[in-house]
Design a protein around this motif. Structure first.
Motif, PDB file in Angstrom:
ATOM      1  N   VAL A   1       0.813  -1.232   0.000  1.00  0.00           N
ATOM      2  CA  VAL A   1       0.000   0.000   0.000  1.00  0.00           C
ATOM      3  C   VAL A   1       0.843   1.278   0.000  1.00  0.00           C
ATOM      4  N   GLY A   2       2.154   1.166   0.268  1.00  0.00           N
ATOM      5  CA  GLY A   2       3.002   2.357   0.251  1.00  0.00           C
ATOM      6  C   GLY A   2       2.843   3.188   1.516  1.00  0.00           C
ATOM      7  N   GLY A   3       3.656   4.222   1.625  1.00  0.00           N
ATOM      8  CA  GLY A   3       3.739   4.984   2.877  1.00  0.00           C
ATOM      9  C   GLY A   3       2.585   5.923   3.143  1.00  0.00           C
ATOM     10  N   HIS A   4       1.963   6.472   2.092  1.00  0.00           N
ATOM     11  CA  HIS A   4       0.922   7.470   2.336  1.00  0.00           C
ATOM     12  C   HIS A   4      -0.301   6.877   3.031  1.00  0.00           C
ATOM     13  N   ALA A   5      -0.530   5.567   2.828  1.00  0.00           N
ATOM     14  CA  ALA A   5      -1.704   4.951   3.441  1.00  0.00           C
ATOM     15  C   ALA A   5      -1.655   5.049   4.966  1.00  0.00           C
ATOM     16  N   TYR A   6      -0.457   5.083   5.535  1.00  0.00           N
ATOM     17  CA  TYR A   6      -0.325   5.102   6.994  1.00  0.00           C
ATOM     18  C   TYR A   6      -0.764   6.446   7.578  1.00  0.00           C
ATOM     19  N   GLY A   7      -0.780   7.455   6.735  1.00  0.00           N
ATOM     20  CA  GLY A   7      -1.427   8.711   7.132  1.00  0.00           C
ATOM     21  C   GLY A   7      -0.635   9.631   8.026  1.00  0.00           C
ATOM     22  N   TRP A   8       0.630   9.340   8.245  1.00  0.00           N
ATOM     23  CA  TRP A   8       1.439  10.299   9.023  1.00  0.00           C
ATOM     24  C   TRP A   8       2.892  10.151   8.597  1.00  0.00           C
ATOM     25  N   THR A   9       3.788  10.785   9.341  1.00  0.00           N
ATOM     26  CA  THR A   9       5.189  10.914   8.944  1.00  0.00           C
ATOM     27  C   THR A   9       5.904   9.582   8.787  1.00  0.00           C
ATOM     28  N   TYR A  10       5.658   8.650   9.715  1.00  0.00           N
ATOM     29  CA  TYR A  10       6.453   7.424   9.750  1.00  0.00           C
ATOM     30  C   TYR A  10       5.609   6.220   9.318  1.00  0.00           C
ATOM     31  N   PRO A  11       5.938   5.574   8.188  1.00  0.00           N
ATOM     32  CA  PRO A  11       5.165   4.400   7.765  1.00  0.00           C
ATOM     33  C   PRO A  11       5.862   3.085   8.114  1.00  0.00           C
ATOM     34  N   GLY A  12       5.259   2.004   7.681  1.00  0.00           N
ATOM     35  CA  GLY A  12       5.881   0.680   7.837  1.00  0.00           C
ATOM     36  C   GLY A  12       5.808   0.186   9.274  1.00  0.00           C
ATOM     37  N   PRO A  13       6.477  -0.931   9.561  1.00  0.00           N
ATOM     38  CA  PRO A  13       6.394  -1.525  10.904  1.00  0.00           C
ATOM     39  C   PRO A  13       6.866  -0.577  12.006  1.00  0.00           C
ATOM     40  N   MET A  14       8.070   0.021  11.812  1.00  0.00           N
ATOM     41  CA  MET A  14       8.516   0.960  12.853  1.00  0.00           C
ATOM     42  C   MET A  14       7.593   2.171  12.910  1.00  0.00           C
ATOM     43  N   GLY A  15       7.084   2.580  11.727  1.00  0.00           N
ATOM     44  CA  GLY A  15       6.244   3.763  11.655  1.00  0.00           C
ATOM     45  C   GLY A  15       4.915   3.591  12.368  1.00  0.00           C
ATOM     46  N   LEU A  16       4.317   2.404  12.225  1.00  0.00           N
ATOM     47  CA  LEU A  16       3.012   2.241  12.879  1.00  0.00           C
ATOM     48  C   LEU A  16       3.171   2.272  14.402  1.00  0.00           C
ATOM     49  N   ILE A  17       4.308   1.801  14.884  1.00  0.00           N
ATOM     50  CA  ILE A  17       4.545   1.827  16.335  1.00  0.00           C
ATOM     51  C   ILE A  17       4.775   3.275  16.782  1.00  0.00           C
ATOM     52  N   LEU A  18       5.668   3.955  16.083  1.00  0.00           N
ATOM     53  CA  LEU A  18       6.010   5.325  16.463  1.00  0.00           C
ATOM     54  C   LEU A  18       4.804   6.252  16.314  1.00  0.00           C
ATOM     55  N   THR A  19       4.041   6.069  15.257  1.00  0.00           N
ATOM     56  CA  THR A  19       2.855   6.909  15.039  1.00  0.00           C
ATOM     57  C   THR A  19       1.887   6.761  16.205  1.00  0.00           C
ATOM     58  N   THR A  20       1.649   5.505  16.608  1.00  0.00           N
ATOM     59  CA  THR A  20       0.693   5.274  17.689  1.00  0.00           C
ATOM     60  C   THR A  20       1.208   5.865  18.998  1.00  0.00           C
ATOM     61  N   LEU A  21       2.496   5.716  19.245  1.00  0.00           N
ATOM     62  CA  LEU A  21       3.049   6.213  20.504  1.00  0.00           C
ATOM     63  C   LEU A  21       3.127   7.741  20.515  1.00  0.00           C
ATOM     64  N   LEU A  22       3.463   8.330  19.382  1.00  0.00           N
ATOM     65  CA  LEU A  22       3.657   9.785  19.364  1.00  0.00           C
ATOM     66  C   LEU A  22       2.349  10.551  19.221  1.00  0.00           C
ATOM     67  N   THR A  23       1.375   9.963  18.523  1.00  0.00           N
ATOM     68  CA  THR A  23       0.147  10.738  18.293  1.00  0.00           C
ATOM     69  C   THR A  23      -1.029  10.218  19.112  1.00  0.00           C
ATOM     70  N   GLY A  24      -0.863   9.062  19.773  1.00  0.00           N
ATOM     71  CA  GLY A  24      -1.925   8.550  20.644  1.00  0.00           C
ATOM     72  C   GLY A  24      -2.814   7.539  19.929  1.00  0.00           C
ATOM     73  N   MET A  25      -3.317   6.578  20.718  1.00  0.00           N
ATOM     74  CA  MET A  25      -4.152   5.496  20.160  1.00  0.00           C
ATOM     75  C   MET A  25      -5.418   6.052  19.516  1.00  0.00           C
ATOM     76  N   ALA A  26      -5.992   7.097  20.100  1.00  0.00           N
ATOM     77  CA  ALA A  26      -7.262   7.629  19.576  1.00  0.00           C
ATOM     78  C   ALA A  26      -7.097   8.134  18.144  1.00  0.00           C
ATOM     79  N   LYS A  27      -5.918   8.624  17.799  1.00  0.00           N
ATOM     80  CA  LYS A  27      -5.711   9.174  16.458  1.00  0.00           C
ATOM     81  C   LYS A  27      -5.134   8.160  15.479  1.00  0.00           C
ATOM     82  N   SER A  28      -4.778   6.972  15.981  1.00  0.00           N
ATOM     83  CA  SER A  28      -4.005   6.089  15.105  1.00  0.00           C
ATOM     84  C   SER A  28      -4.384   4.611  15.171  1.00  0.00           C
ATOM     85  N   HIS A  29      -5.408   4.233  15.930  1.00  0.00           N
ATOM     86  CA  HIS A  29      -5.603   2.804  16.202  1.00  0.00           C
ATOM     87  C   HIS A  29      -5.757   1.907  14.959  1.00  0.00           C
ATOM     88  N   PRO A  30      -6.309   2.373  13.822  1.00  0.00           N
ATOM     89  CA  PRO A  30      -6.412   1.414  12.704  1.00  0.00           C
ATOM     90  C   PRO A  30      -5.058   0.918  12.207  1.00  0.00           C
TER      91      PRO A  30
END
Ligand code: SF4
Length: 455
Positions: free
Chosen positions: A328-357
């Motif tokens: 799906v590429g990086g833009h699908a993740y919807g924030w700065t950091y995509p991929g496996p490390m990105g989904l972890i960092l996104t959730t931790l930095l922006t909060g579960m409410a904004k990133s849970h999917p």
């Protein structure tokens, strides 16, 4: 360019990405190429596992006492002549950079690639303050021109093919169409040269920051990193606190691992070590150096169960092997950091409410952890977040009900067999009700279940 967070729309973003044939072809080709180059680059490294242990150990050592290493870095960099600023969050970082620039009357800014500057949405802030910001990394230059955000932390324009870039250059720069990569690079170089020479300030990130010497270390390939940090009179570097390593003598381990993991090179074309501003007798260097150390939630992550994500050295290798990212590429993740490390960092930095999917954006196959050069335990970290997601009540209620029914049916051979038959009969109805989303994601059930065939 940060286009705002759309992580909550991860599924819709992914469906759109799946329909984009050009994107999927570009992603596949790039990820395959990086994978092959990475394997080739590591082939002669006979002590790879020991090297990974050493690098992982250094990152553990940093996290074990990050505040002390930060203090040491601040003292060393200050002694070397830099001015160090501490930014608690994104807003503070933006304000600090804008103030340093505006106090010196800087209007034209050249920028090297920096994911931290994307994280804090720096460009938009500076442009709103009346400054012109020019990205100078070729990939960043392309996506700035296209009005997009990076889709990979190392290769920001990974999602674009050369025909799309050729058309973009024709539209925006008014040059004759070409899809020859060398010609396109020459065009970009010509356009950027004048920007470097007339810039009031350069902004860069940093791959590492050595606490004992106060040095910034940049790995680059295009020479733009050197231009940004040495041609303008003012250099502002922005980096997050976990980029610190205890000593410059720790660098060789990362020097051997990072370029190989990131781009499949034994070493990048340039490795810059910047210790303070230009001193009398120095041939190059900015006259003034400001370093902005960003926390933005890292201290909180450090105190929690997911602290190991801060070991990450941003090589991007986990993305290149991730079946979800590759599709799906990086833009699908919807924030700065995509991929496996990105989904972890996104959730931790922006909060579960904004990133849970995005927490579901992993097959848990473990390919990411296998390639990680510093042994970030990516799969356990993703599982932790999934548990947290359930604890905090974020799963889709419909999905929970379906999974509960499925759990009960799967535990009983009779119900499971009945379910298989019913699924086959009612599949056209499921497709009709579920729409394109379901039809595209679920394969139709087999007309004769495998277990019956086996008898
Ligand atoms: S988690 Fe590991 S593989 Fe992924 S970007 Fe970070 S260092 Fe690289």
């Amino acid at each position: 360019m940060n286009l705002g967070q759309t992580t909550l729309r991860f599924r819709q973003n992914s469906v759109r990405a799946l329909e984009d044939v050009a994107l999927r072809a570009a992603m596949k080709q790039a990820a395959d190429t990086f994978g092959a180059k990475r394997a080739e680059a590591f082939a002669p490294v006979s002590d790879l596992e020991a090297l990974r242990d050493r690098a992982s150990g250094i990152r553990d050592e940093v996290l074990a006492d990050l505040p002390r290493h930060v203090e040491t870095f601040v003292a060393s960099a200050t002694r070397a002549g830099a001015t160090v600023h501490r930014a608690k969050d994104a807003a503070a970082a933006r304000e600090i950079v804008a103030k340093v620039l505006s106090d010196r009357g800087a209007k034209r800014i050249v920028k090297g690639k920096s994911m931290v500057s994307e994280e804090v949405d720096l460009n938009a802030h500076l442009e709103a303050a009346g400054m012109e910001v020019f990205e100078t990394d070729l990939g960043e230059y392309i996506i700035q021109m296209a009005g997009e955000s990076p889709s990979h932390i190392i290769v920001p324009a990974i999602h674009k093919n050369r025909r799309q870039i050729g058309r973009l250059f024709t539209e925006r720069l008014g040059v004759p169409y070409t899809e020859d990569p060398q010609a396109l690079t020459r065009i970009a170089r010509g356009a950027l040269r004048e920007k470097f020479l007339s810039a009031d300030a350069g902004i860069s990130g940093a791959n590492f920051a050595a606490a004992d010497t106060g040095s910034l270390v940049l790995f680059t390939n295009e020479g733009n990193g050197r231009m940004v940090t040495t041609v303008p009179p003012l250099h502002v570097a922005i980096l997050s606190v976990e980029k610190i390593i205890p000593s410059l003598s720790d660098l060789p381990a990362f020097l051997r691992l990072l370029p190989r993991s990131a781009t499949g090179q034994a070493i990048t074309a340039y490795v810059s070590v910047i210790t303070g501003p230009r001193k009398p007798g120095d041939a190059t260097g900015a006259k003034e150096l400001h370093i902005v150390l960003l926390d933005n939630g890292r201290t909180e992550i450090l105190a929690g169960e997911s602290r190991d994500i801060l070991k990450c050295i941003r090589c991007g290798a986990c993305m290149n092997v991730c079946p979800v990212y590759r599709t799906v590429g990086g833009h699908a993740y919807g924030w700065t950091y995509p991929g496996p490390m990105g989904l972890i960092l996104t959730t931790l930095l922006t909060g579960m409410a904004k990133s849970h999917p995005v927490v579901d954006a992993s097959t848990l196959c473990g390919a990411c952890a296998e390639v990680c050069p510093v042994r970030v335990p990516l799969v356990p970290l993703i599982l932790q977040l999934r548990r947290r997601k359930v604890r905090e009540g974020f799963p889709d209620p419909k999905e929970r009900r379906v999974m509960a029914w499925f759990g009960r049916a799967a535990a009983s051979p009779g119900w499971f067999s009945l379910g298989q038959r019913l699924a086959g009969i009612f599949w056209p109805l499921v497709r009709a009700v579920g729409g394109k989303d379901v039809a595209g994601r679920l394969p139709p059930p087999a007309r004769i279940p495998f277990r019956r065939k086996a008898h």
